[in-house]
Design an enzyme around this catalytic site. Structure first.
Site, PDB file in Angstrom:
ATOM      1  N   LEU A  10      47.043 -28.839 -38.650  1.00 34.76           N
ATOM      2  CA  LEU A  10      47.230 -27.862 -37.561  1.00 34.76           C
ATOM      3  C   LEU A  10      48.702 -27.653 -37.253  1.00 34.76           C
ATOM      4  O   LEU A  10      49.057 -27.036 -36.262  1.00 34.76           O
ATOM      5  CB  LEU A  10      46.471 -28.312 -36.301  1.00 34.76           C
ATOM      6  CG  LEU A  10      44.957 -28.529 -36.477  1.00 34.76           C
ATOM      7  CD1 LEU A  10      44.290 -28.740 -35.104  1.00 34.76           C
ATOM      8  CD2 LEU A  10      44.305 -27.377 -37.213  1.00 34.76           C
ATOM      9  N   GLN A  12      52.790 -26.386 -38.491  1.00 33.07           N
ATOM     10  CA  GLN A  12      53.301 -25.066 -38.871  1.00 33.07           C
ATOM     11  C   GLN A  12      52.964 -24.721 -40.318  1.00 33.07           C
ATOM     12  O   GLN A  12      52.497 -23.614 -40.602  1.00 33.07           O
ATOM     13  CB  GLN A  12      54.838 -25.026 -38.688  1.00 33.07           C
ATOM     14  CG  GLN A  12      55.422 -23.628 -38.913  1.00 33.07           C
ATOM     15  CD  GLN A  12      56.921 -23.617 -39.171  1.00 33.07           C
ATOM     16  OE1 GLN A  12      57.526 -24.651 -39.473  1.00 33.07           O
ATOM     17  NE2 GLN A  12      57.512 -22.445 -39.082  1.00 33.07           N
ATOM     18  N   ASP A  53      44.910 -39.917 -37.475  1.00 36.49           N
ATOM     19  CA  ASP A  53      46.288 -40.316 -37.184  1.00 36.49           C
ATOM     20  C   ASP A  53      46.775 -41.089 -38.403  1.00 36.49           C
ATOM     21  O   ASP A  53      46.231 -42.152 -38.712  1.00 36.49           O
ATOM     22  CB  ASP A  53      46.332 -41.206 -35.923  1.00 36.49           C
ATOM     23  CG  ASP A  53      47.770 -41.539 -35.523  1.00 36.49           C
ATOM     24  OD1 ASP A  53      48.004 -41.872 -34.344  1.00 36.49           O
ATOM     25  OD2 ASP A  53      48.671 -41.445 -36.402  1.00 36.49           O
ATOM     26  N   TYR A 142      65.691 -38.143 -39.440  1.00 35.76           N
ATOM     27  CA  TYR A 142      64.833 -37.259 -40.234  1.00 35.76           C
ATOM     28  C   TYR A 142      65.292 -37.252 -41.698  1.00 35.76           C
ATOM     29  O   TYR A 142      64.487 -37.386 -42.614  1.00 35.76           O
ATOM     30  CB  TYR A 142      64.893 -35.848 -39.654  1.00 35.76           C
ATOM     31  CG  TYR A 142      64.048 -34.802 -40.338  1.00 35.76           C
ATOM     32  CD1 TYR A 142      64.640 -33.771 -41.059  1.00 35.76           C
ATOM     33  CD2 TYR A 142      62.660 -34.811 -40.223  1.00 35.76           C
ATOM     34  CE1 TYR A 142      63.869 -32.783 -41.662  1.00 35.76           C
ATOM     35  CE2 TYR A 142      61.883 -33.823 -40.818  1.00 35.76           C
ATOM     36  CZ  TYR A 142      62.502 -32.812 -41.536  1.00 35.76           C
ATOM     37  OH  TYR A 142      61.739 -31.836 -42.124  1.00 35.76           O
ATOM     38  N   LYS A 146      63.481 -38.549 -45.062  1.00 35.40           N
ATOM     39  CA  LYS A 146      63.218 -37.665 -46.203  1.00 35.40           C
ATOM     40  C   LYS A 146      63.762 -38.249 -47.495  1.00 35.40           C
ATOM     41  O   LYS A 146      63.117 -38.191 -48.541  1.00 35.40           O
ATOM     42  CB  LYS A 146      63.794 -36.268 -45.941  1.00 35.40           C
ATOM     43  CG  LYS A 146      63.039 -35.472 -44.871  1.00 35.40           C
ATOM     44  CD  LYS A 146      61.541 -35.386 -45.175  1.00 35.40           C
ATOM     45  CE  LYS A 146      60.775 -34.573 -44.161  1.00 35.40           C
ATOM     46  NZ  LYS A 146      59.318 -34.572 -44.424  1.00 35.40           N
TER      47      LYS A 146
HETATM   48  C1  VAH Z   1      63.454 -28.890 -39.090  1.00 37.46           C
HETATM   49  N1  VAH Z   1      62.028 -27.067 -39.821  1.00 37.46           N
HETATM   50  O1  VAH Z   1      64.150 -28.040 -38.544  1.00 37.46           O
HETATM   51  C2  VAH Z   1      62.459 -28.411 -40.160  1.00 37.46           C
HETATM   52  C3  VAH Z   1      63.086 -28.389 -41.539  1.00 37.46           C
HETATM   53  C4  VAH Z   1      65.086 -27.726 -42.902  1.00 37.46           C
HETATM   54  C5  VAH Z   1      64.478 -27.790 -41.551  1.00 37.46           C
HETATM   55  O2  VAH Z   1      63.079 -29.628 -42.162  1.00 37.46           O
HETATM   56  O3  VAH Z   1      63.502 -30.073 -38.810  1.00 37.46           O
END
Ligand code: VAH
Length: 316
Positions: A10, A12, A53, A142, A146
């Site tokens: 659900l 984006q 989850d 983040y 990744k």
């Molecule tokens: C973000 N939409 O803004 C994501 C994406 C490259 C950006 O990883 O965190």
């Protein structure tokens, strides 16, 4: 791919991906899962939906066994801004969810997809036409998630033979499900405000170029990569893909071609600006083009026309 479980269905990307996959592979062959059920949501009311989850390893295993899946599309994760505000929670969800789904893929010999991001690059990566193979020292949680995720997926391929594949997505723009907690979200919000208010205040500064892609191209690239001949893949986790690169002024002037009275000003968010500044201005998708025929159908002009049209149809 015959029985496909999608986490974060659900979200984006998940929202449009599940609709497309149900259309291609059959509604009963796609198991849409999400941390919470949203009563009335088309993906919940039509087709197979399960609450999941991804930090619950036992539940991941239970649902994959129950539905005898042969493919896991793991989309559930926190995006960059949310992750930067909650780094430990981001590590637990982004890395805990990934290892849980990879482990089930290993045990059940599933094909596996999870997205990486341009956020996997950092200030010391080449800023323009960032190569497929180059230094990756991101300075955000983040980005750490990744890069670690890319390495983990490659490890599961080399060590256990799991057919793992991934894409380094740029900012994604869509009209069905708004993003949440990203840095590139401004490129979605601007369309809603342009229609509703004829003006937008950008939290990202002028001159800040980032790669972007329209969601239909992102969804097609996931499916094309997962259907690609594995013998042709020199890379796996994860391929650079992009359709365009623009700054707030670039998208504003494209919108102004359709809404002449549209104006934009700035109220820069220091945290999200710092995240954006650490990312490339543009990345090089040559490897994706050469190894599995990646192509994007939408450029800034074509995307702007479609976004404005579809949002007006939605009654925004
Ligand atoms: C973000 N939409 O803004 C994501 C994406 C490259 C950006 O990883 O965190």
């Amino acid at each position: 791919m015959k029985k496909i479980l999608v986490t974060g269905a659900l979200g984006q990307i998940g929202t449009e991906l599940v609709v497309k996959m149900r259309d291609i592979y059959g509604i009963d062959n796609i198991i849409a899962t999400n941390r919470s059920r949203r009563e009335g949501h088309e993906l919940v009311e039509n087709g197979i939906f399960e609450e999941l989850d991804v930090v619950d390893a036992n539940k991941v295993h239970e649902l994959c066994k129950k539905h005898n899946v042969d493919t896991i599309i793991h989309m559930a994760a926190l995006l960059s801004a949310t992750a930067e505000n909650n780094p430990l929670m981001a590590w637990n969800i982004n890395m805990g969810g990934l290892i849980n789904t990879l482990e089930v893929a290993r045990e059940m010999n599933c094909k596996f997809f999870t997205p990486s991001s341009i956020g996997a690059f950092g200030p010391s990566s080449p800023k323009d036409k960032t190569p497929q193979d180059t230094i990756q020292r991101p300075t955000t949680m983040y980005g750490v998630n990744k890069v670690a995720g890319e390495l983990l997926c490659d490890y599961y391929f080399h060590k256990f033979g799991v057919d793992t594949r991934g894409l380094r997505f740029p900012g994604l723009i869509s009209y069905t499900q708004a993003p949440g907690g990203g840095t590139t979200d401004y490129a979605v919000h601007i369309f809603y405000d342009a229609i509703k208010h004829k003006k937008y205040t950008s939290y990202i500064n002028k001159g800040t170029f980032m790669d972007m892609m329209y969601m239909p191209d992102a969804v097609n690239s996931i499916i094309d990569l997962m259907e690609a001949d594995p013998a042709k893949l020199k890379h796996r986790n994860a391929f650079n893909v992009t359709a365009m690169s623009f700054d707030p002024e670039g998208i504003a002037s494209e919108i102004r071609k359709h809404i002449p009275e549209f104006t934009m000003d700035y109220n820069v968010d220091p945290m999200r600006q710092a995240i954006a500044d650490s990312w490339p201005n543009s990345i090089d998708p040559t490897a994706a083009r050469e190894e599995w025929g990646f192509k994007a159908d939408y450029d800034l002009s074509k995307m702007t026309i479609d976004m404005l049209e579809k949002l007006k149809e939605k009654g925004i």
